[in-house]
Each structure stands twice: as C-alpha cells, then as structure tokens.
Enzyme design. Structure first.
Site, PDB file in Angstrom:
ATOM      1  N   GLY A 102      65.576  -0.665  76.851  1.00  0.00           N
ATOM      2  CA  GLY A 102      65.141  -1.922  77.465  1.00  0.00           C
ATOM      3  C   GLY A 102      66.305  -2.887  77.568  1.00  0.00           C
ATOM      4  N   GLY A 113      66.276   3.717  69.736  1.00  0.00           N
ATOM      5  CA  GLY A 113      66.257   4.977  70.480  1.00  0.00           C
ATOM      6  C   GLY A 113      67.642   5.305  71.017  1.00  0.00           C
ATOM      7  N   ASP A 145      63.338  -7.125  70.149  1.00  0.00           N
ATOM      8  CA  ASP A 145      62.371  -7.050  69.049  1.00  0.00           C
ATOM      9  C   ASP A 145      62.920  -7.445  67.676  1.00  0.00           C
ATOM     10  OD1 ASP A 145      60.650  -6.086  70.877  1.00  0.00           O
ATOM     11  OD2 ASP A 145      60.620  -4.024  70.159  1.00  0.00           O
TER      12      ASP A 145
HETATM   13  P1  ATP Z   1      64.095  -0.602  73.203  1.00  0.00           P
HETATM   14  O1  ATP Z   1      64.322  -1.225  71.853  1.00  0.00           O
HETATM   15  O2  ATP Z   1      64.174  -1.582  74.294  1.00  0.00           O
HETATM   16  O3  ATP Z   1      62.890   0.271  73.276  1.00  0.00           O
HETATM   17  P2  ATP Z   1      65.604   1.796  72.874  1.00  0.00           P
HETATM   18  O4  ATP Z   1      67.060   2.038  72.895  1.00  0.00           O
HETATM   19  O5  ATP Z   1      64.904   1.994  71.571  1.00  0.00           O
HETATM   20  O6  ATP Z   1      65.365   0.353  73.456  1.00  0.00           O
HETATM   21  P3  ATP Z   1      64.443   4.184  74.018  1.00  0.00           P
HETATM   22  O7  ATP Z   1      63.668   4.337  75.264  1.00  0.00           O
HETATM   23  O8  ATP Z   1      63.823   4.580  72.741  1.00  0.00           O
HETATM   24  O9  ATP Z   1      64.915   2.677  74.015  1.00  0.00           O
HETATM   25  O10 ATP Z   1      65.811   5.005  74.155  1.00  0.00           O
HETATM   26  C1  ATP Z   1      66.633   4.827  75.294  1.00  0.00           C
HETATM   27  C2  ATP Z   1      67.254   6.144  75.685  1.00  0.00           C
HETATM   28  O11 ATP Z   1      68.046   6.665  74.601  1.00  0.00           O
HETATM   29  C3  ATP Z   1      66.260   7.264  75.982  1.00  0.00           C
HETATM   30  O12 ATP Z   1      65.746   7.182  77.277  1.00  0.00           O
HETATM   31  C4  ATP Z   1      67.115   8.501  75.787  1.00  0.00           C
HETATM   32  O13 ATP Z   1      67.931   8.716  76.910  1.00  0.00           O
HETATM   33  C5  ATP Z   1      68.012   8.109  74.617  1.00  0.00           C
HETATM   34  N1  ATP Z   1      67.451   8.620  73.368  1.00  0.00           N
HETATM   35  C6  ATP Z   1      66.530   8.034  72.577  1.00  0.00           C
HETATM   36  N2  ATP Z   1      66.254   8.817  71.507  1.00  0.00           N
HETATM   37  C7  ATP Z   1      67.012   9.921  71.637  1.00  0.00           C
HETATM   38  C8  ATP Z   1      67.191  11.115  70.860  1.00  0.00           C
HETATM   39  N3  ATP Z   1      66.546  11.305  69.718  1.00  0.00           N
HETATM   40  N4  ATP Z   1      68.068  12.027  71.304  1.00  0.00           N
HETATM   41  C9  ATP Z   1      68.741  11.834  72.431  1.00  0.00           C
HETATM   42  N5  ATP Z   1      68.609  10.747  73.197  1.00  0.00           N
HETATM   43  C10 ATP Z   1      67.771   9.806  72.825  1.00  0.00           C
END
Ligand code: ATP
Length: 746
Positions: free
Chosen positions: A17, A112, A158
């Site tokens: 995000g 993530g 968050d």
């Molecule tokens: P937000 O806090 O806004 O949700 P985030 O970084 O947690 O942001 P995610 O959608 O969980 O958002 O992760 C973003 C991207 O990171 C995913 O679309 C994927 O490409 C990559 N990613 C997340 N987890 C993994 C994983 N375990 N292994 C490989 N790639 C990952």
C-alpha cells in the site's frame, strides 16, 4: 565524500500500500547515493517492476526526484505483485537486477513487502546459481557481482511494524483522521447525533487509539484490547447515554478495522451502529474513512522521517560489507535505529498472531508501554463523569494557568489535566489570562464538562500572554494562593510562563506561599524550552509553515523566482531548520549559526549558478531573529539587485498564521501525555507535602521525563532564551545534502 566499501549500484522500490512520505524516502535514497558517488536506480511498481524488468528499472539523477517531497503516494509507483510471491517470479527479478548491475536494494513497504525482501535475500545465492546454470546470466558476470545487500524502510500508515516506533505515513494518516473526525464532531454536536467512524488498522489499533485521544471521541474499539465484558454493546450505550446527560452534545465511537470482542468475533462499524440504534433509540450514522486516510500531502513529520531513514539507508549500505544481514532502518525514541530485518518481520507477525489467538495482554505488551499508558489515559478522559472521590480522601486544590504566546494544544493539555485531576477526586481552578489572572484573583472552579470540545480546539481558552509579575504583584500572588488554598500549580506555557515560575521559585524564602508543588508543561511553537525535545504546539506550527510554503511554491512554477520565507521561533532555529527540511529549502538562516556578509555572497553566487543551469525556483528560509541587520527585506533587496536579472525575489513573512489553527494530532497526543505526567507529579508531591517541589516535564529520547526546576539555569542559554543543547541541529548537514546538489551529483 568517499566511502571505504566498494562502489554500489543501489535500487530503491516502494511496495504494498502507498504511504505519504514514501517520496521523501525515495528522494533521500537517490540524492544521498548520488552525493556519495554511487549509481542509483528506481524500480517502478514495486516488485512487479523487478519481475518485468526493462523500462521499469530506471536510472535516477538528482533532478528525477525533484518536486516530489510534498506529494502524497509514491512517484515511482507501487503494486502488490503475485508473481514475486513465486520462486519463478523472484528468479526473473534476480535476473533483471543482475543485468542492471544492481547489488543493493532499498525496499520501502509494509511487513509483507519486507518479508518479500527477506525471502529474496535468503534465496539470492540459489537464484544466481540457477540463472547461471540455465545460461540466463554469464558465469563471469555472476562471479564479479557483489552479493545482494538489502535495507528495509517501513512505509505503512498502520504503524504496525516491530522495530520502529512509527512508520512512514502513520502521522499523515492521523492528520486525515483528526481532520475528518473534527469535521464530523461539529455536525454531530449540532444535531446531538451519534457517529460511528471506522479507521484503518487490521491488526493494530494505533490509528484508532491515537485518533480517539486526539479528538476526544467517546469510545474506541481496537483489536489489542477488546471490551472486557460480554455485553459491551450495553456498556457502550450506557456510556454514551450518561455522556449526553452530563451535557455532551456529540457522541463518537471509533472502530478500528480489526476490532473484535473478547471471544474474538469481529466488531464491524455496522454492528456498532445497529447496537446503538436499538439501545439509544436514535438514528446513528456510520462513516468509513477508507482511503482518505492514505491520501493527501504528507505531514511535516512524514517528510522529515522519510528523509532521515532514506539517508540512513544509504549510509547503512555503504557502511556494511556487501551481502550483510538485511537491516530495518526505523525510528526509536526519536532517533534513527537499525535492527535485523528478519527479526522485525517475525515479531510483527507474532503480535498479529497473539491478537488472533486471543492473547490480548501479550499483544499489548509487545506494542510497548507508550501504547498501554495511552490506553489508560484515554479510558479516564473519555469518561462521562469522574469517579467519585474516595471516602475520607484528601481533596487537593490545584490551579492550572498559562504563560507565554498561544500554542496550539494548550486547550488539549488543560482538558486532559483537568479530567485526570477531577477523576482522582481533586478540585481544579482555572486561572484566566496568565500571570495577570493570578495577580487579580481571576480564578474559577472548573467542572468536568467545562472542557468539552477542548481536545481539538486551537488557541488558549484560559487566555495567555507574556506578562511577568512586578515585585509588588508578588504580594498579591501570594495572597491569592493563600486565599484560594492552593495545593499545587500547573503552568502550561512557553518561556514567559517558565520565567514567571522561576520568579516564584526564587522568591520562596520571602513568600512561603510560593512553596507549593509547581509543574511546568512545555507549550510553545518556538520549541525553545528546557527539558523537552519537543514542546506542544511546535508540530502544528511546523505543519502550518510547510502548508504555506507548499502553496507559495506553486505560485512560482511559471517564473524564475526565489522566495525568502521568514518564520517565527525568536532566537530558536527549530522551525526554520525543520521547515527547510520538510520543504526542501536550500538555505536556512538561523540565529544559532549567525549570518555574515561572506555567507550571503556565497549564497548569491550559488543561486546565480543554479538559475543559470535551469533552476526555476529558489527557496530560502530565515528565522525571524537570525540577524538584526540582515533582515528579510534586506536579503530580498540584495539578491534581487545582485541577481543579475536571473531571477525575481519575493519575501513571505508568514507571521501569526504559524500559531493559528487547531492543533495537529501529534500536538494533541503530546499535550495529553505530558498532562498525565504533570498530574502524577503534582498529586504525588502534594500527598508527600514536599516543600521545594518544582519541575518541568518533557519528552527526551522518546521518554517522558521530569526535570527539577533547579536545573533551569544549567540547561538554558538564558540570554538567547533557548536550550543550550538543541538535538535537532545535527540534522542541518542532512538538510543541505538533500537540497543542494554537490559536484558529484551530476
Ligand atoms: P501494507 O502494510 O500496505 O499492506 P505490505 O507491504 O504489507 O503493505 P503486502 O501486500 O502484504 O503489502 O505485500 C506487498 C508485496 O510484497 C506483495 O504483493 C508481494 O509481492 C510481496 N510479498 C509479500 N509477502 C511476501 C512473501 N512472503 N514472499 C515474497 N513476496 C512477498
């Protein structure tokens, strides 16, 4: 600047995000890398860009990150990439990174995205091996490449990441939340209506909790601390009903997305609405703030924090051997920190897991003591009425007053202090018009509802000014203290307030009445007070300046123009330096550094040179007392006359708009925390009947601290009315590095 480690090719990407302040971090990574002689790329659309390669991997120059500091979202794009979750996707990404010669990656995203970074780093050797074995990458090329280094920065509204007290974007999200709730509160109060407001936070109640503290909501529901009874709906309705009976016109319940009851069942905003409608028998409205919370221009704090961690990320890469364990760069206790990324990701998961399994105490403990004490304070100040005093308890009489110029957040501090004191069974007297009110006995007893609505209100309802007591007036003050039978005094104010207290403390021998516990709470936009790194009001003033400069800058788009913006602060350069940091100004004039003719000549030459090379906008920020002779009009006249027609010069003296408006969420929260500490101090000293008690409270290295008043002279540069130690001055080289291209930058 040279670095001991081999030259790097650094790539920066934003993922997951979007979060306001990501642009500041990208700008800082790019410019710091260039200033340190490194090659730097941006990977567009997060990991998806790495998987796709080609024109998604873009070489960056100094100017490719120009003009983005004030923009929300992320200028280099972000995405959620399903392909990167698979090994095949990561193999493609590794190939593209190797082909571009990239050996260092700065990933800006939520947990993530940072998990993805950890996976990529861990698999890297096997991915390279596979690419060589399948002939996709030459063995020599792979052998000569440095092992991959990764640094993570947390961009997420968050504020749910372990390893940093605050994430890039959370402060701006709180701005949006408080603006929205303030707006809703005024319509709710007009109609005596109840609103349920849903804010983001799937596993983390930070935004909901801090939003509730900042806006004075009636109730908050968060994942980490479900209501402790089964019939929470009944309890909630009862609380709202008694609030109404006590005179409250608006009722607002804030619900975090991930809120749940103690059985773990989700609590939705719609459920809260229905429950209240049935029990209160009235129309209840729901507002889901949604993506508004992510949007808009980043706050001053997010720009500064994003810049600082971006700068530190490059420093980390260059200071560690290639392929070192990935680190997360965050902020703890108001300082930039580094911690192993994998551990931070694991601990973050653990909190979410504890919430999911119903171990709320465990989850709260991992959130840290600040979160827990914020929750405790909130529970008291949102009560409809105080607890009744204990049987036989001693009920003290405390007075609250201001001194100094108005600072946004003063009302918030009064509200919190008053309610915390009343809830402990004491009496509170409000002193009107600062020292004058104390001299004249303009004092009144304050009730619980007398501060209704003050959490969000700018200005100072009790009245404030800079007047000091003359010698003869000290007698009158002593008489008032005796007549009002005061047991303690709380000064919420700026330097004039502290000076007024200093006078009382110094005269205690002559006037025994002054020997009551006294506490000062720092509230001044200038941020020039001892014992606290931040004063209530300075964050609002900083954001006022940054908002004004953003607007001023847009007026210059079409022309070659240089602005000299004058900001407040008296002899303290805090607002000048920090606003320069948040707006990308190329020069700051402060009293602390002084201003010489040689400085001005050098600045003029630098401006001329940059405008000759295509620059369209110049921005210089001058503290109001930087130098008594080289005034803002003087600087403008000098640069205009000597600029050789390369640019126009305009002045903008921002004046009192800097003190105005409603306090920011940060100032409201700081005011509330410091008020809670001041109350503890006063009550304990009064109970101990301690003579000679006087102190000022503050926040230092992220911790709440009480400093004895006796240390005032040691801590303050009394002549210039500012602390001797000013923590923020060490930011000056970073401000300059990110705003002014050196010869290395190309
Ligand atoms: P937000 O806090 O806004 O949700 P985030 O970084 O947690 O942001 P995610 O959608 O969980 O958002 O992760 C973003 C991207 O990171 C995913 O679309 C994927 O490409 C990559 N990613 C997340 N987890 C993994 C994983 N375990 N292994 C490989 N790639 C990952």
């Amino acid at each position: 600047m040279t670095s001991p480690s081999p030259a790097r090719t650094i790539a920066v990407l934003t993922s997951g995000g979007d979060a306001p302040g990501m642009n500041a971090a990208v700008r800082a990574v790019v410019r710091t890398a260039l200033a340190r002689g490194q090659r730097v790329f941006a990977i567009r659309e997060g990991y998806e860009g790495a998987v796709v390669g080609g024109d998604r991997i873009v070489p960056m120059t100094w100017s490719s990150v120009g003009g983005i500091l004030h923009l929300g979202g992320t200028a280099i794009g972000t995405a959620r990439s399903e392909r990167f979750r698979s090994r095949d996707g990561r193999l493609a990404a590794a190939r593209h990174l190797l082909q571009a010669g990239i050996d260092s990656l700065v990933v800006i995203g939520g947990d993530g995205s940072l998990s993805g970074a950890a996976v990529l780093r861990q698999e890297w050797p096997s991915l390279v091996e596979e690419l060589v074995a399948s002939g996709q990458v030459e063995r020599e090329a792979a052998a000569s490449a440095l092992p991959l280094s990764i640094v993570g920065l947390v961009g997420s509204i968050d504020n749910d990441m372990s390893g940093t007290d605050i994430t890039i974007g959370a402060d701006t999200a709180l701005h949006r939340i408080t603006e929205a709730i303030d707006a809703i509160a005024s319509t709710a109060a007009s109609h005596q209506r109840t609103f349920v407001i849903e804010v983001m936070g799937r596993h983390c109640g930070y935004l909901a909790l801090m939003g509730a503290i900042a806006t004075g909501a009636s109730m908050v529901l968060i994942p980490e601390s479900p209501p402790d009874v089964d019939d929470w709906e009944g309890l909630m309705a009862e609380r709202l009903r008694s609030g109404r009976q006590a005179g409250r016109r608006d009722s607002i319940v804030i619900v975090a997305e991930g809120a749940r009851d103690r059985q773990g069942n989700p609590i939705s905003a719609e459920h809260v609405r229905q429950a209240l409608r049935e029990r209160l028998n009235e129309d209840v409205r729901v507002t889901i703030l949604g993506h508004v919370q992510r949007g808009g221009a980043p706050s001053a704090f997010d720009r500064i924090m994003g810049s600082l961690v971006g700068y530190a990320a490059v420093g980390e890469l260059l200071a560690s051997p290639p392929g070192s364990e990935p680190q997360l760069i965050g902020m703890k206790d108001n300082r930039v920190t580094r911690q192993p990324l994998v551990q931070c990701v694991e601990r973050t998961r653990q909190v979410a897991e504890l919430v999911n399994t119903g171990d709320y105490a465990g989850a709260l403990a991992l959130r840290g003591t600040g979160f827990e004490s914020a929750l405790r304070t909130l529970r008291t100040i949102v009560r409809a009425l105080p607890h009744p005093p204990g049987a036989g308890q001693k009920r003290f009489r405390f007075a609250i007053m201001h001194g100094g110029g108005p600072a946004p957040g003063m009302n918030t501090a009064v509200r919190a202090a008053l309610r915390l004191l009343l809830d402990r069974g004491h009496h509170v007297l409000g002193v009107r018009n600062a020292v004058r009110g104390l001299v004249e006995g303009d004092v009144f007893e304050m009730g619980w509802m007398s501060v209704n609505g003050w959490a969000s209100r700018g200005g100072a309802e009790l009245g404030t000014n800079r007047r000091q007591a003359g010698d003869r007036e000290l007698y009158q003050i002593a008489r008032q203290i005796e007549e009002q039978k005061l047991d303690g005094l709380m000064m919420i104010g700026g330097w004039s307030g502290y000076a007024a207290v200093a006078k009382l403390v110094a005269e205690r021998e002559r006037f025994p009445a002054f020997d009551l516990p006294i506490v000062c709470l720092p509230a001044s936009i200038d941020n020039n007070l001892p014992g606290s790194e931040l004063a209530v009001g300075s964050d609002t003033a900083l954001n006022n300046i940054v908002g004004a400069v953003d607007k001023i800058k847009t007026t210059a788009v079409a022309s070659q123009r240089c602005f000299v913006v004058e900001v407040m602060g008296r002899r303290c350069g805090y607002l000048a330096l920090l606003s320069a940091f948040a707006t990308g100004a190329e020069r700051v004039y402060m009293h602390e550094d002084g201003v010489t003719l040689a400085d001005l000549q050098r600045d003029l030459e630098r401006l001329k040179q940059r405008f000759r090379h295509g620059k369209r906008l110049g921005l210089l920020i001058r503290n109001e007392e930087a130098n008594p002779f080289y005034t803002t009009p003087f600087l403008c006249a000098l640069f205009e006359q000597e600029g050789g027609g390369l640019f126009d010069v305009r002045q903008a003296i921002l004046g009192h708009l800097q003190q105005g408006g409603d306090p920011t969420a940060f100032d409201r929260i700081l005011a509330t925390r410091l008020a809670a500490l001041s109350v503890d101090y006063l009550v304990t000293r009064a109970e101990q009947e301690r003579s000679g008690a006087a102190a000022f409270v503050g926040i230092r290295e992220g911790k709440l601290k009480v400093t004895p008043f006796a240390e005032l002279a040691e801590l303050m540069d009394l002549e210039n009315q500012r602390p001797r130690e000013q923590w923020w001055r060490k930011l000056a080289p970073v401000v300059e590095l990110l705003a002014v291209p050196g010869p290395e930058a190309g």
